[in-house]
Design an enzyme around this catalytic site. Sequence first.
Site, PDB file in Angstrom:
ATOM      1  N   ALA A  44      55.348  37.144  42.006  1.00  0.00           N
ATOM      2  CA  ALA A  44      55.138  37.378  43.600  1.00  0.00           C
ATOM      3  C   ALA A  44      55.811  38.784  44.131  1.00  0.00           C
ATOM      4  CB  ALA A  44      55.479  36.265  44.445  1.00  0.00           C
ATOM      5  N   GLY A  57      55.699  41.572  42.667  1.00  0.00           N
ATOM      6  CA  GLY A  57      55.275  42.683  41.771  1.00  0.00           C
ATOM      7  C   GLY A  57      54.375  43.398  42.643  1.00  0.00           C
ATOM      8  N   LEU A 116      50.669  43.878  42.230  1.00  0.00           N
ATOM      9  CA  LEU A 116      49.618  43.565  42.309  1.00  0.00           C
ATOM     10  C   LEU A 116      49.596  42.585  43.437  1.00  0.00           C
ATOM     11  CD1 LEU A 116      46.674  43.200  41.257  1.00  0.00           C
ATOM     12  CD2 LEU A 116      47.229  41.175  40.102  1.00  0.00           C
ATOM     13  N   ASP A 118      62.862  30.849  36.293  1.00  0.00           N
ATOM     14  CA  ASP A 118      62.939  31.537  35.084  1.00  0.00           C
ATOM     15  C   ASP A 118      61.396  30.778  34.461  1.00  0.00           C
ATOM     16  OD1 ASP A 118      63.032  31.989  32.544  1.00  0.00           O
ATOM     17  OD2 ASP A 118      64.951  31.249  32.070  1.00  0.00           O
ATOM     18  N   ASP A 129      37.896  40.029  36.665  1.00  0.00           N
ATOM     19  CA  ASP A 129      37.411  41.215  36.474  1.00  0.00           C
ATOM     20  C   ASP A 129      36.991  41.968  37.738  1.00  0.00           C
ATOM     21  OD1 ASP A 129      36.036  43.739  36.093  1.00  0.00           O
ATOM     22  OD2 ASP A 129      35.483  43.295  34.102  1.00  0.00           O
ATOM     23  N   HIS A 130      38.493  42.797  38.580  1.00  0.00           N
ATOM     24  CA  HIS A 130      38.140  42.906  39.660  1.00  0.00           C
ATOM     25  C   HIS A 130      36.768  43.823  40.346  1.00  0.00           C
ATOM     26  CE1 HIS A 130      39.889  46.679  39.122  1.00  0.00           C
ATOM     27  NE2 HIS A 130      39.457  47.266  40.144  1.00  0.00           N
ATOM     28  N   HIS A 183      35.225  46.280  32.553  1.00  0.00           N
ATOM     29  CA  HIS A 183      34.484  46.955  33.985  1.00  0.00           C
ATOM     30  C   HIS A 183      33.132  47.405  33.709  1.00  0.00           C
ATOM     31  CE1 HIS A 183      38.422  46.051  35.471  1.00  0.00           C
ATOM     32  NE2 HIS A 183      39.074  47.298  35.617  1.00  0.00           N
TER      33      HIS A 183
HETATM   34  C1  BG6 Z   1      42.131  48.737  36.222  1.00  0.00           C
HETATM   35  C2  BG6 Z   1      42.785  49.589  35.275  1.00  0.00           C
HETATM   36  O1  BG6 Z   1      41.451  47.513  35.899  1.00  0.00           O
HETATM   37  O2  BG6 Z   1      41.193  49.348  37.212  1.00  0.00           O
HETATM   38  C3  BG6 Z   1      43.348  50.922  35.864  1.00  0.00           C
HETATM   39  O3  BG6 Z   1      43.728  49.006  34.608  1.00  0.00           O
HETATM   40  C4  BG6 Z   1      41.959  51.816  36.793  1.00  0.00           C
HETATM   41  O4  BG6 Z   1      43.696  51.787  35.084  1.00  0.00           O
HETATM   42  C5  BG6 Z   1      41.660  50.419  37.909  1.00  0.00           C
HETATM   43  O5  BG6 Z   1      42.743  52.712  37.659  1.00  0.00           O
HETATM   44  C6  BG6 Z   1      40.520  51.198  38.696  1.00  0.00           C
HETATM   45  O6  BG6 Z   1      39.830  50.287  39.686  1.00  0.00           O
HETATM   46  P1  BG6 Z   1      39.337  50.934  41.182  1.00  0.00           P
HETATM   47  O7  BG6 Z   1      38.962  49.376  41.622  1.00  0.00           O
HETATM   48  O8  BG6 Z   1      40.566  51.684  41.831  1.00  0.00           O
HETATM   49  O9  BG6 Z   1      38.137  51.673  40.560  1.00  0.00           O
END
Ligand code: BG6
Length: 516
Positions: free
Chosen positions: A22, A24, A26, A98, A190-191, A253
Amino acid sequence: MAENLTQETVRPPGAVFFIFGATGDLARRKLFPAIYSLYREGKLAEDFAVVGVARRPRSDEEFKEDLYRSIEEFCRYKIGDKEQWARFADHFSYKSLDINNVDGYRELRELTESVETRFGIPGNRLFYLALAPELFGSVSFNLQKGGMLNTSGWHRLVIEKPFGYDLQSAQKLNEELSQVFKEEEIYRIDHYLGKEMVQNIEVIRFANAFFEPLWNNKHIANVQITLSETVGVEERGGYYDHAGALRDMGQNHMLQMLTMIAMEPPSRLFPEDIRDEKVKVLRSLRPYDSAQEVKEYVVRGQYTEGEARGKKLPGYRQEDKVDPNSNTETYFAAKVFVDNFRWAGVPFYIRTGKRLPVKTTEVVVEFKQMPTNVYLGQKHTLEPNLLVIRVNPMEGIYIKINAKKPGSESQIEPLAMEFCQSCLVGINSPEAYERLIHDAAQGDSTYFTRWDEVATAWAFVDRIAAAWAQNPSDISTYPAGSWGPKDADELLAQDGFHWWPVNGQEEDNVIWIKQN
Ligand code: BG6
């Protein structure tokens, strides 16, 4: 009152969200802002709580101050009303832990039960591990040992990539997790799958009579997928030098986007039906059989010193935490084949790299030329039709067609008709993390990767990595700020194609029809 509350607003059942890691990056840049946006849009009601977990000591008050700063800086909604903010922040608490010590998890359990009672949450728990993957296994075991999974509601685990370093390490990680969680309780992020336009690929394909009948090797000449970035490795040299572009972007991706373009229409829009179709695409990828074949079909590159927008840029080997003799690739391009009935013979060209001239993610579908054309006898070179899907940061699509030049007898001009979603005032697409957190809380796993997808993608990528490992120094270079190694152009030129310009490189000979 929540903004944009419509009939379509779906509220997941009340749950406690645990953010491990939390303090960090991200959490600060993506997760807290996503939770705030969901709240502002009424997609989270008052029956939720967030427990931030990290090693660092922090009081709840300090944690809320961090939260405030993160939202001010990174959220698409600005904090307006003080009362609303106080109501939102009240749902947050912090636990210093921890993560390797099970006793802390017992304390965490007490805290959890108290927030569940306070906010009327029926025992649903979502564990988001914004942590290094080496820690996933021990956190999962300790959650179990500490009694955090004995609950009257559901429990789910959300994890981020990298999911392993290769197939073997991914299998090991998966075995650890599956001793505690069932596959349907694991949400692998996987965003890219949370991006508006990636999700839109399905709709463009399956809801338009224009495209689906042509979506095959009879009509499509090639598909190009570009994920270009202007950034270098920033502060992530340590991680990146070990991973490289193939593992960082390719295994996940890029292959995920390829599956969305290439998959068969699912029989139903249920998560498992969609994921079944995606994994079939991955299984149909033609494996490269030898190091020689990898050399022929895959280009790797590393950036050297260069310049962009008047600024001098260091080479990759000069970056912080990067081995000065590193052979890690910061760019790769590949020609990939999907060996099934629909796609036999159609090359998919994929490329990604750091320190390229523009930040963009785009898919170009190039259609075959007309078999016979009344204009062929004349002096024109007809341009092929294109469908271009712009994913990021610009969102939209355009199609490129040929039309008669007004006033001329038969002169032809390429015409690009664009729909720019991100240019429309009022469209403020949710961030990928908003959708994904919301989907995980809803129990919708459509846009998360299933284990067989991850494993099949690794098997494909491992062959490339193994071939490269035989000859590590055989890597091309490209100046930072350029479009990557020349060999990547060759990859297409051999087949009579070229990379189509991406956003920011518009061609002069095309007439653009843009919305106002
Ligand atoms: C991440 C990678 O999964 O995706 C990064 O680890 C990369 O290296 C990033 O910069 C790119 O994501 P986006 O959404 O900015 O295109």
